[in-house]
Design an enzyme around this catalytic site. Structure first.
Site, PDB file in Angstrom:
ATOM      1  N   TYR A  12     -24.393   8.564 -17.412  1.00 48.53           N
ATOM      2  CA  TYR A  12     -23.150   7.333 -17.922  1.00 48.53           C
ATOM      3  C   TYR A  12     -21.882   8.434 -18.826  1.00 48.53           C
ATOM      4  CZ  TYR A  12     -21.048   4.442 -20.257  1.00 48.53           C
ATOM      5  OH  TYR A  12     -19.864   3.011 -20.558  1.00 48.53           O
ATOM      6  N   PHE A  35       5.580   1.687  -4.709  1.00 48.88           N
ATOM      7  CA  PHE A  35       4.761   0.949  -4.105  1.00 48.88           C
ATOM      8  C   PHE A  35       3.924  -0.367  -4.871  1.00 48.88           C
ATOM      9  CE2 PHE A  35       0.046   0.445  -2.342  1.00 48.88           C
ATOM     10  CZ  PHE A  35       0.299   0.152  -2.140  1.00 48.88           C
ATOM     11  N   ASP A  36       4.092  -0.916  -3.704  1.00 51.29           N
ATOM     12  CA  ASP A  36       3.677  -2.322  -4.069  1.00 51.29           C
ATOM     13  C   ASP A  36       3.124  -2.286  -5.245  1.00 51.29           C
ATOM     14  OD1 ASP A  36       3.668  -1.797  -1.477  1.00 51.29           O
ATOM     15  OD2 ASP A  36       2.285  -3.801  -0.708  1.00 51.29           O
TER      16      ASP A  36
END
Ligand SMILES: *Cc1c(COP(=O)(O)O)cnc(C)c1O
Length: 457
Positions: A72, A124-125
């Site tokens: 982790y 970019f979208d």
């Protein structure tokens, strides 16, 4: 005789393609309401819908999958990736994210406020989406050459400096940074020159604003710089990459493109305060800062992908493959966007099927025909994608109506490119018969192209 180029790899594992006939595909596309996004992948033979996350990993990347450290905190795969990104880009800080839009979300959470403006080349979208979601505005300052399909200008991704300076002058205190997308995806995968980046840096310093790079296709951009910008002809790709990023304050990355992995992304930057801020947002949205939404194995594969993706041999073969398809289409007189982009060939649907009325979705009609005839899935970049005006709800008709054929990395062979070219030639030769397109049966209020249902006119 000059030896032809060859792919700098051989194939160790193959994935079979389900064969189908035009009759079968006619039925399937009807069942999918003439929306190519709704097809099952086994109904497609050559899938050119995107180059995002669809590339083939190498044996060394797969080896990294086995070496992945899934701790982790403090995973060794994280440190491997961090070292690779810092060495490649020169940035001081690095944070992984699960993909490119997640990197945007984290960085913009730290930097973009209501009523800000973010100038750049065509955003970019998802980038635009994340800006507008914060009630800020993306200002398109791309050079005018970019909007002429026939113009062979070598750096159609460049920013027009007059447009940029005007914006900087007009909105003091409202512009946190300039965002430069390399290559410029929304403009056909067109590159940005180092000269332009140096000028942008100067303007940003002069007006006291930051300069960030959306680096999804930074390696392809570096290749074009080497080939087209004299000063860099003898530089290695890695030297050019370093030079590009040395001009910016930081970057966002969709690793699904030039990282040659199926999923992943990151942010990198120099400023330590910004790094701290972004770390907090990363923990909230993505995960702890030593994994940021990625598994350890994926971080390892990405580190290796970045090393392979920034070699000249690999990039040369990638761009040559795209040029091969583009050149064949030009030979067959099929109208395409020039110069060819770094990741895709764009077909000019306005010239291809001039008899289909523009209200009947010309580019979509062509994309459907290409699927039925040959099982090739491209994507419409036209009226469907342009959607309706949010106020009047009228269809917006963009200047360019195109079908994009995006080429996945290291996935298809030259003979498959030849198949695509011949399929398009055959459709082109019978295009006079195409008179009617489609009409919308149902559409979502926003981002309609993903789910729209169409019927034949
Ligand atoms: C794909 C892409 C993004 C978004 O990345 P995802 O990994 O799809 O979230 C952002 N910018 C550019 C230029 C892209 O091509």
């Amino acid at each position: 005789m000059k030896l032809p180029y060859i792919e700098p790899y051989k194939i160790k594992m193959v994935e079979s393609i389900d064969q189908s006939t035009p009759e079968m595909r006619k039925k399937w596309i009807e069942e999918a309401s003439f929306n190519l996004f709704k097809l099952k992948s086994n109904q497609v033979m050559i899938d050119l819908i995107t180059d995002s996350g669809t590339g083939a990993m190498s044996d060394k990347q797969w080896a990294e999958i086995m070496l992945g450290d899934e701790s982790y905190a403090g995973s060794s795969s994280f440190f491997k990736l961090e070292k690779t990104v810092k060495t490649l880009t020169g940035f001081k800080h690095f944070i992984p994210t699960h993909q490119g839009r997640a990197a945007e979300n984290v960085l913009f959470s730290a930097l973009v406020s209501k009523e800000d403006l973010i100038p750049g080349n065509s955003h970019f979208d998802t980038t635009k989406g994340h800006i507008e979601y914060r009630n800020a505005t993306a200002v398109d300052c791309t050079v005018n050459e970019a909007f002429d399909l026939e113009d062979n200008y070598p750096f159609k991704g460049n920013i027009n400096l007059q447009k940029l300076e005007k914006t900087l002058q007009k909105y003091p205190g409202k512009i946190p940074f300039v965002l430069l997308t390399v290559t410029c995806n929304s403009n056909g995968g067109q590159p940005v020159s180092i000269e332009n980046m140096r000028d942008i840096r100067m303007l940003c310093d002069q007006y006291g604003v930051g300069f960030f790079i959306d680096g999804a296709r930074f390696a392809e951009n570096a290749y074009f710089i080497k080939i087209r910008e004299k000063e860099f002809a003898n530089h290695s790709i890695k030297q050019i990459v370093k030079e590009m990023f040395s001009l910016a304050d930081g970057m966002t990355m969709s690793a699904k493109k030039d990282g040659i992995v199926n999923m992943g992304g990151f942010i990198a930057m120099n400023d330590s305060e910004l790094y701290k801020n972004c770390s907090t947002f990363t923990i909230m949205y993505e995960g702890f800062v030593t994994y940021g939404g990625m598994s350890g194995r994926d971080m390892g594969a990405l580190a290796q992908g970045l090393i392979e993706g920034t070699t000249f041999e690999y990039l040369e073969s990638r761009i040559q493959q795209i040029n091969y398809l583009g050149d064949r289409l030009v030979e067959f007189k099929v109208p395409v966007l020039k110069p060819f982009g770094g990741h895709a060939i764009y077909i000019d649907a306005v010239k291809f099927v001039p008899d289909i009325p523009k209200e009947e979705y010309r580019a979509q009609s062509l994309a459907i025909e290409l699927y039925i005839v040959a099982g090739i899935r491209g994507v419409e970049i036209g009226t469907l994608l342009a959607d309706r005006d949010p106020k009047t709800r009228e269809n917006r008709f963009p200047k360019l109506e195109m079908v994009r054929l995006a080429i996945p990395r290291r996935t298809y062979t030259l003979s498959q490119m030849e198949y695509v070219a011949v399929a398009l030639k055959n459709i082109y030769d019978t295009r006079k018969e195409a008179k009617r397109g489609y009409e919308i049966d149902w559409e979502a209020p926003i981002m309609r192209h993903f789910t729209v249902k169409l019927k034949k006119k």
